[in-house]
Design a protein around this motif. Structure first.
Motif, PDB file in Angstrom:
ATOM      1  N   GLU A   1       0.740  -0.990  -0.518  1.00 34.15           N
ATOM      2  CA  GLU A   1       0.173   0.594  -0.067  1.00 34.15           C
ATOM      3  C   GLU A   1       0.098   0.992  -0.150  1.00 34.15           C
ATOM      4  O   GLU A   1       0.507   1.604  -0.674  1.00 34.15           O
ATOM      5  N   ALA A   2       1.865   1.472   1.126  1.00 39.12           N
ATOM      6  CA  ALA A   2       3.137   2.464   0.644  1.00 39.12           C
ATOM      7  C   ALA A   2       3.700   2.386  -0.534  1.00 39.12           C
ATOM      8  O   ALA A   2       3.996   4.195  -1.019  1.00 39.12           O
ATOM      9  N   ARG A   3       3.965   1.334  -0.748  1.00 38.60           N
ATOM     10  CA  ARG A   3       4.315   1.668  -2.148  1.00 38.60           C
ATOM     11  C   ARG A   3       4.137   2.329  -3.006  1.00 38.60           C
ATOM     12  O   ARG A   3       4.138   2.980  -3.975  1.00 38.60           O
ATOM     13  N   GLN A   4       2.244   1.879  -3.531  1.00 30.89           N
ATOM     14  CA  GLN A   4       1.847   2.317  -4.612  1.00 30.89           C
ATOM     15  C   GLN A   4       1.354   3.298  -4.734  1.00 30.89           C
ATOM     16  O   GLN A   4       1.157   4.309  -5.209  1.00 30.89           O
ATOM     17  N   ALA A   5       1.072   4.257  -3.292  1.00 32.39           N
ATOM     18  CA  ALA A   5       0.397   5.381  -3.042  1.00 32.39           C
ATOM     19  C   ALA A   5       1.693   6.080  -2.923  1.00 32.39           C
ATOM     20  O   ALA A   5       2.338   7.751  -2.828  1.00 32.39           O
TER      21      ALA A   5
END
Ligand code: ATP
Ligand code: MG
Length: 583
Positions: free
Chosen positions: A38-42
């Motif tokens: 999630e953090a990566r995609q954001a």
């Protein structure tokens, strides 16, 4: 930092070139580690074209083998407009210490590399990912990809099979996921003793690759950790932690040594499963292997180096005989010499042993153009110029470095009494000996031709003084210099002006080229004569501030010891001789 010419190509550069061409890592996002899916995609689009990492375990000091990995990983990141992370792989609580963390960071910086990019520090600790790793482990258990095994370590070993024989399934392998999950939580909560159970991946006990036969992910270890203290009593195994660390840091090219080649299928398996479970975002890092550096006449294993230090075979991690970076620095090696050495090694997949002389030659090539020259006499005997006026000093000079003859000059006086090397006089000269012996003509470098007359001996018959007469019209740099032909020239220092110094002469630490080959106990091969101290005389004007370096004419490269030298009490280490004496 890196060299000014184009770096030689190698298989890793070909891979990166190709990845950049095909855009494999192009639309990759970046978020500060640990960044799960999630953090990566954001995150923002990653501005680094590639990401590599140097992942030392802080359980000892870095050695020359690590330098190869540092130069490779930081060098690739630099050349490809990427970033290299310094990651402390601190997943083993017992052997790791903050002292090593500091020493490792110091050495990476000393070598000329930096983990700060555009103002961001990329220095990470695997222990910061313990919580994320644990969360991923629960996800694997819930999906049936991992289970808690209550076999003992011995049983696990016995049921793993061999290269030719499949392993056998544990009786706990098919227990319900919910049961494994509850046990895993209790493992973490500290309800079980060390070794009573372990979390294992559920892959294939019959796989031809033993690394895929349900490898252990977590073991119980009630031990405090240098950074997380008592927060954990389960610790991740290397094979499990390493790929996840790479992924959580957005590494693209994970470069390791050949021993890990057989681990790559598991590396890929675990990351793929975590992507399927929505825990990690693509693109995934990929592991590549290269041949480790093996250097002759030393050992390059932290464990063996620690043994040498702890058992007192050497004076410490920075003993100048050790191939640790701290030892090489103390010995007088420059970061430039070590980088040049690594560049010359190249990168390949073929294991080889590199001769220690290759490292020494890199030092000579790095220092020769820049090291100031001076004269030192290591094994002194007095030379008296019997026809030279007593109390008279004649100024002499020479280029500080002969490669720049118009550059700075050094000044030193000639007087009636000089120190010369004991070996520069023979009462009975052997064939082809062109230095001092009664009747022979020799040049005192930068001064006059002298004719040796005789020598003085003590009651024991030992030579205590050599006598010669100087030839007044033969001074170097004057028209008369070539009026007499001589075959030999010797170095000297004025006895009244020379600076006394302690000089430490080092020889190879081991007497055989491959001290740890086969079943050899490497300690048996220690060279008992690897260290010698002499009282020497230095050219006046030599300022032995810690870290100062010279080429002493005819003798080699020397450094003022960084720990003990001062201008009042010079202590010098010989870094290398002028020519290869190892053959
Ligand atoms: P050692 O056996 O000396 O403890 P290690 O590989 O266990 O070495 P790490 O701290 O895990 O030590 O190493 C950090 C990195 O340095 C790893 O990526 C490893 O591949 C690399 N490395 C270690 N030794 C060498 C070597 N001799 N040549 C090239 N790279 C090396
Ligand atoms: Mg290791």
């Amino acid at each position: 930092m890196t060299t000014d010419h184009a770096p030689a190509s190698n298989f890793l550069r070909n891979i990166i070139d190709n990845d950049l061409k095909t855009g494999r890592y192009q639309n990759r996002r970046w978020a500060p580690p640990p960044s799960a899916a999630e953090a990566r995609q954001a995150g923002e689009l990653d501005t680094a074209c590639i990401r590599t990492r140097f992942p030392p375990e802080p359980n000892g000091y870095l050695h020359i083998g690590h330098a190869k990995s540092i130069c490779l990983n930081f060098g690739l990141a630099h050349d490809y407009d990427g970033v290299c992370h310094l990651r402390f792989d601190d997943t083993n609580p017992e052997k790791e210490e903050d002292e090593y963390v500091q020493a490792i960071a110091d050495m990476v910086r000393w070598l000329g590399f930096d983990w700060v990019s555009h103002g961001t520090e990329h220095r990470y600790f695997a222990s910061n990912y313990f919580e994320t790793l644990y969360r991923f482990a629960e996800a694997l258990v819930q999906a049936g990809h991992a289970y808690v095994d209550e076999q003992s370590a011995d049983e696990m070993r016995a049921t793993r099979g061999t290269l030719t024989q499949a392993g056998t399934n544990s009786r706990w392998r098919d227990r319900p996921a919910a049961e494994s999950l509850a046990l895993l939580r209790d493992m973490r909560a500290g309800k079980y003793p060390d070794g009573s159970m372990a979390l294992r991946a559920r892959i294939d006990m019959a796989s031809p690759n033993i690394n895929l036969r349900d490898p252990v992910l977590y073991r119980i270890r009630h031990a405090p950790h240098h950074r997380t203290g008592n927060a954990w009593c389960i610790y991740p195994m290397y094979a499990w932690a390493h790929p996840v660390e790479d992924a959580l840091e957005g590494i693209t090219h994970s470069i390791c040594t050949l021993e890990f080649e057989d681990q790559r299928p598991f590396y890929d398996w675990i990351l793929q499963k975590l992507v399927e479970l929505g825990q990690l975002a693509e693109p995934l890092p990929h592991q590549y292997e290269f041949a480790r550096l093996n250097l002759s006449y030393v050992v390059t294993s932290k464990r063996k180096l620690r043994q040498l230090v702890e058992e007192g075979h050497v004076a410490g991690w920075d003993d100048p005989r050790l191939p640790t970076l701290a030892g090489l620095r103390r010995r007088g090696y420059t970061p430039g010499a070590i980088r040049l050495f690594c560049e010359r090694l190249g990168v390949s997949k073929a294991d080889s042993r590199i001769d220690y002389s290759v490292l020494e030659q890199a030092l000579r090539d790095d220092l020769d153009p820049v090291a100031p020259r001076a004269v030192a006499v290591l094994d002194p005997i007095k030379l008296v110029l019997t026809n030279f006026p007593e109390g008279y000093t004649e100024p002499c000079s020479a280029a500080s470095n002969p490669h720049t003859p118009e550059g700075p000059k050094r000044q030193f006086p000639l007087t009636r009494e000089l120190w010369i090397e004991r070996d520069d006089f023979r009462e009975e000269p052997p064939k082809k000996y062109f230095r001092l012996y009664p009747g022979n003509l020799v040049r005192l470098k930068y001064a006059y031709v002298v004719r040796c007359t005789d020598c003085v001996k003590n009651a024991a018959g030992e030579i205590t003084e050599v006598h010669a007469e100087y030839l007044p019209d033969t001074r170097s740099g004057t028209p008369g210099a070539d009026s007499v032909k001589v075959k030999g020239a010797i170095t000297w220092v004025s006895a009244a002006h020379a600076i006394p110094a302690q000089v430490r002469l080092y020889d190879r630490l081991f007497s055989v080229p491959h001290p740890d080959a086969g079943d050899n106990n490497f300690l048996d091969a220690l060279n008992p004569n690897s260290f010698r101290v002499v009282q020497a005389w230095l050219e006046p004007g030599t300022r032995a501030t810690p870290g100062a370096r010279w080429q002493f004419e005819r003798l080699g490269y020397f450094v003022a010891d960084r720990e003990t030298s001062s201008t009042e009490h010079p202590v010098l280490n010989r870094t290398a001789t002028l020519r290869d004496t190892w053959a």
